[in-house]
Design a protein around this motif. Structure first.
Motif: not given
Length: 160
Positions: A119-120, A87, A91, A123
């Motif tokens: 996306p992770f 995390t 994300q 981020a």
């Protein structure tokens, strides 16, 4: 009165824990993100959260230059590990993988590939930190200013 008392108390008790999970974890003394680029045969890179000069490395990522594929690895973890959860900010990435264990070496977890533009990953590069959950244990990994630059360089290297 008793109808709102329980939710109010629960919110007060959970509030700090929720706030702590939402923001970056504190920088761990001695740990930082570091990048190593191997220019031999195939140009590859490793981004490791580690204590410099030791084998203490709870997580690393690897990729080939421009391959847009990133893999996460953990050495010496639980031999039954089948998935980690990462995390960073809003994300979250559930990352399945396999753990190999033999008598001569500690267990080694390798994830399935992650797209470099996931996306992770975006981020993580923007935030400079992540939280990893593996076998119920949560580990925060925040980079110093130097570590945050290493993360950005790694993602750029992997996605050129």
């Amino acid at each position: 009165m008793k109808y709102w008392l329980f939710p109010a108390v629960a919110l007060l008790l959970a509030g700090p824990a929720l706030a702590q999970r939402a923001g970056p974890p504190p920088v761990s003394d001695g740990y930082d993100w570091a990048i190593r680029i191997d220019e031999d045969r195939v140009s590859s890179a490793i981004l490791a959260y580690e204590v410099d000069g030791t084998d203490d490395q709870p997580l690393n990522f690897s990729c080939e230059e421009g391959g847009n594929r990133i893999f996460a690895s953990i050495s010496g973890g639980d031999p039954a590990l089948k998935q980690i959860v990462l995390t960073s900010g809003p994300q979250t990435l559930r990352l399945p993988g396999t753990t190999e264990a033999n008598e001569d070496e500690p267990p080694h977890f390798t994830s399935r590939e992650v797209a470099g533009d996931a996306p992770f990953i975006r981020a993580f590069a923007a935030n400079g930190w992540l939280r990893m959950t593996a076998t119920g244990s949560v580990t925060g990994m925040t980079g110093t200013a130097r570590g945050k630059q290493a993360i950005k360089r790694f993602v750029e290297f992997c996605t050129r």
